[in-house]
Scaffold this active site. Structure first.
Site, PDB file in Angstrom:
ATOM      1  N   TYR A  57      -2.713 -12.858  34.768  1.00 32.39           N
ATOM      2  CA  TYR A  57      -2.484 -14.101  35.505  1.00 32.39           C
ATOM      3  C   TYR A  57      -2.155 -13.797  36.970  1.00 32.39           C
ATOM      4  O   TYR A  57      -2.678 -14.447  37.884  1.00 32.39           O
ATOM      5  CB  TYR A  57      -1.348 -14.877  34.850  1.00 32.39           C
ATOM      6  CG  TYR A  57      -1.043 -16.213  35.495  1.00 32.39           C
ATOM      7  CD1 TYR A  57      -1.992 -17.222  35.539  1.00 32.39           C
ATOM      8  CD2 TYR A  57       0.215 -16.452  36.052  1.00 32.39           C
ATOM      9  CE1 TYR A  57      -1.713 -18.450  36.127  1.00 32.39           C
ATOM     10  CE2 TYR A  57       0.509 -17.679  36.640  1.00 32.39           C
ATOM     11  CZ  TYR A  57      -0.455 -18.665  36.674  1.00 32.39           C
ATOM     12  OH  TYR A  57      -0.169 -19.887  37.269  1.00 32.39           O
ATOM     13  N   SER A  98       0.579 -20.015  42.689  1.00 32.79           N
ATOM     14  CA  SER A  98       1.784 -19.758  41.896  1.00 32.79           C
ATOM     15  C   SER A  98       2.608 -18.717  42.629  1.00 32.79           C
ATOM     16  O   SER A  98       2.096 -17.985  43.486  1.00 32.79           O
ATOM     17  CB  SER A  98       1.382 -19.223  40.515  1.00 32.79           C
ATOM     18  OG  SER A  98       2.480 -18.686  39.818  1.00 32.79           O
TER      19      SER A  98
END
Length: 248
Positions: free
Chosen positions: A142, A129
């Site tokens: 995250y 990501s």
């Protein structure tokens, strides 16, 4: 026919990539915990469905024993849970994200590396990501997990130097899928929808699948180390245009 293994294939980017790779001529093994969805996908694409919990080493070992070949591995299984501050974060959420995103990638990669080597030239694609290199408020857990997955990916590439196995990292920004934000906000559909509100064409799972397929399709001597993709509306993690960009 080459074999591609896709983890987290029961929805979103995993399912879209399985469809794309099958269309490109791969025999695709789809893996996840939700067997009903997997079975339907495997039937649709002419592939094979196998149960897999990437956080469980016994599950991974059983899965690997079912495979005769693996030319491409897409470590797609992952996710985000919670959007709390560091001060208010739940350690259980952090642990879950680390186990799925980092240890899940580790378990499956370790188990399938012998098959990737055996084929004379293999490809590992790790889906991380933009959170792997940019931090933001409410995203520490995250981001920490994706930073860890990025570190694993970069180190693996160094350690496999001299072997015919390439390691590719795909780093998407804003992707609108059915489940990612909904899971993150614990089923709050209003909060999930607000992430994408008024953004003209955030990335779709199919957009990401197309980029993964492009990277995989390169000759084996061509390695795309890292590839960042974002929608045009997202110039950076904190810079998102909300409003029309395109006509029609």
């Amino acid at each position: 026919m080459q074999t591609a293994v896709v983890t987290g294939a029961s929805s979103g980017i995993g399912a879209a990539t399985a469809r794309r790779l099958a269309a490109d001529g791969f025999h695709v093994v789809v893996a996840a915990r939700r067997q009903d969805r997997l079975a339907a996908l495997a039937e649709e694409i002419g592939g094979r469905a196998l149960p897999l919990d990437v956080t469980d080493r016994d599950s991974v070992a059983t899965f690997a024993a079912e495979l005769d070949a693996c030319d491409v591995l897409l470590n797609n299984a992952g996710g985000a849970w919670g959007s709390d501050s560091v001060e208010g974060g739940d350690p259980a959420d952090w642990q879950r994200m680390y186990e799925v995103n980092v240890l899940g990638t580790l378990h499956v990669t370790q188990a399938l590396l012998p098959l990737l080597r055996a084929g004379g030239g293999g490809t590992i694609v790790n889906l991380t990501s933009t959170a792997a290199f940019v931090n933001y408020e409410g995203g520490a857990g995250y981001s920490a997990a994706k930073h860890g997955q990025h570190a694993l990916t970069e180190t693996l590439r160094l350690e496999l130097a001299g072997q015919p196995v390439r390691v590719i990292e795909i780093q998407p920004g804003m992707v609108h899928t059915d489940e990612f934000s909904l899971n993150r906000f614990r089923g709050d559909s209003d909060k999930a929808a607000a992430v994408y509100a008024d953004v003209d064409r955030p990335l779709t799972a199919e957009d990401v699948a197309g980029v993964i397929a492009m990277a995989v399709a390169q000759p084996l001597h061509v390695n795309i180390d890292q590839l960042v993709l974002r929608p045009l509306a997202q110039a950076a993690q904190h810079k998102v245009h909300r409003g029309r960009l395109f006509e029609g």
